[in-house]
Design a protein around this motif. Sequence first.
Motif, short mmCIF file in Angstrom:
data_model
loop_
_atom_site.label_atom_id
_atom_site.label_comp_id
_atom_site.label_asym_id
_atom_site.label_seq_id
_atom_site.Cartn_x
_atom_site.Cartn_y
_atom_site.Cartn_z
N MET A 80 0.14 -0.35 9.35
CA MET A 80 1.13 -0.43 8.30
C MET A 80 0.53 0.01 6.95
SD MET A 80 4.16 -0.96 7.72
CE MET A 80 5.47 -1.79 6.98
N ARG A 81 -0.69 -0.48 6.66
CA ARG A 81 -1.33 -0.10 5.41
C ARG A 81 -1.59 1.41 5.37
NH1 ARG A 81 -5.89 -4.65 5.55
NH2 ARG A 81 -5.61 -4.13 7.73
N TYR A 82 -2.06 1.94 6.51
CA TYR A 82 -2.32 3.38 6.58
C TYR A 82 -1.04 4.16 6.30
CZ TYR A 82 -4.05 7.89 8.20
OH TYR A 82 -4.42 9.21 8.28
N THR A 83 0.07 3.69 6.81
CA THR A 83 1.36 4.35 6.62
C THR A 83 1.78 4.32 5.16
OG1 THR A 83 2.02 3.77 8.86
CG2 THR A 83 3.78 4.38 7.34
N LEU A 84 1.62 3.18 4.50
CA LEU A 84 1.99 3.07 3.09
C LEU A 84 1.10 3.94 2.22
CD1 LEU A 84 2.73 -0.75 2.85
CD2 LEU A 84 4.39 1.13 2.84
N ILE A 85 -0.19 3.89 2.49
CA ILE A 85 -1.13 4.71 1.72
C ILE A 85 -0.86 6.18 2.01
CG2 ILE A 85 -3.56 5.36 1.51
CD1 ILE A 85 -4.16 2.32 1.89
N GLY A 86 -0.65 6.50 3.28
CA GLY A 86 -0.31 7.88 3.63
C GLY A 86 0.94 8.36 2.92
N GLY A 87 1.90 7.45 2.79
CA GLY A 87 3.14 7.80 2.08
C GLY A 87 2.88 8.14 0.62
N SER A 88 1.98 7.41 -0.01
CA SER A 88 1.65 7.73 -1.41
C SER A 88 0.96 9.08 -1.50
CB SER A 88 0.79 6.63 -2.04
OG SER A 88 -0.54 6.63 -1.53
N GLY A 89 0.09 9.38 -0.52
CA GLY A 89 -0.56 10.68 -0.50
C GLY A 89 0.42 11.81 -0.23
N VAL A 90 1.37 11.57 0.67
CA VAL A 90 2.39 12.57 0.97
C VAL A 90 3.23 12.84 -0.27
CG1 VAL A 90 4.54 12.96 2.25
CG2 VAL A 90 2.51 12.14 3.44
N LEU A 91 3.60 11.79 -0.97
CA LEU A 91 4.40 11.95 -2.19
C LEU A 91 3.63 12.78 -3.22
CD1 LEU A 91 6.97 11.26 -3.74
CD2 LEU A 91 5.85 9.17 -4.50
N LEU A 92 2.37 12.44 -3.45
CA LEU A 92 1.56 13.21 -4.39
C LEU A 92 1.41 14.66 -3.94
CD1 LEU A 92 -1.31 10.72 -5.25
CD2 LEU A 92 0.40 11.61 -6.82
N ASP A 93 1.15 14.85 -2.66
CA ASP A 93 1.00 16.18 -2.08
C ASP A 93 2.27 17.01 -2.30
OD1 ASP A 93 0.51 18.44 -0.48
OD2 ASP A 93 0.19 17.30 1.35
N MET A 94 3.42 16.45 -1.94
CA MET A 94 4.68 17.20 -2.06
C MET A 94 5.02 17.49 -3.53
SD MET A 94 6.16 18.45 0.57
CE MET A 94 7.63 19.03 -0.24
N LEU A 95 4.83 16.51 -4.39
CA LEU A 95 5.13 16.73 -5.81
C LEU A 95 4.23 17.81 -6.40
CD1 LEU A 95 5.75 13.09 -7.10
CD2 LEU A 95 7.44 14.92 -6.84
N ALA A 96 2.94 17.73 -6.08
CA ALA A 96 2.01 18.74 -6.58
C ALA A 96 2.35 20.11 -6.01
CB ALA A 96 0.57 18.35 -6.23
N PHE A 97 2.70 20.16 -4.71
CA PHE A 97 3.08 21.44 -4.09
C PHE A 97 4.30 22.03 -4.79
CE2 PHE A 97 5.47 24.04 -1.12
CZ PHE A 97 4.50 24.96 -0.75
#
Length: 117
Positions: free
Chosen positions: A1-18
């Motif tokens: 669950m923690r990995y998923t939440l942290i991964g979600g924050s990384g995905v959000l940063l990745d997509m916004l930066a992209f």
Amino acid sequence: MRYTLIGGSGVLLDMLAFLLLHNSAGMHEQLANALSTTIGITNNFVLNARITFDRRDRIVVRFLRFYAVGMTGILLTNLLFLLFTDSLGIDANLVKAGSLPLVLALQFVLNRKWSFA
């Protein structure tokens, strides 16, 4: 669950930066992907090292491994850009978003077995 939440924050940063790099700054999708993914990788490494896997030893070695795993995602997404965007004309934003579930699953397995083992 923690990995998923942290991964979600990384995905959000990745997509916004992209989106900013590719759409606003006009950067080629493959370079924008490499930079945006690096931002997500760095975010996820710091948070996963402290929270998910609670590993603070050999931090440089672990980051290099984590980044190497992240490179698999960069390469996979760039291959998908070649196939779907360059060859078939599908919008790069859709290809980037569509690549994320596959990339995340691959990276989770590799990170769990190698980066934080």
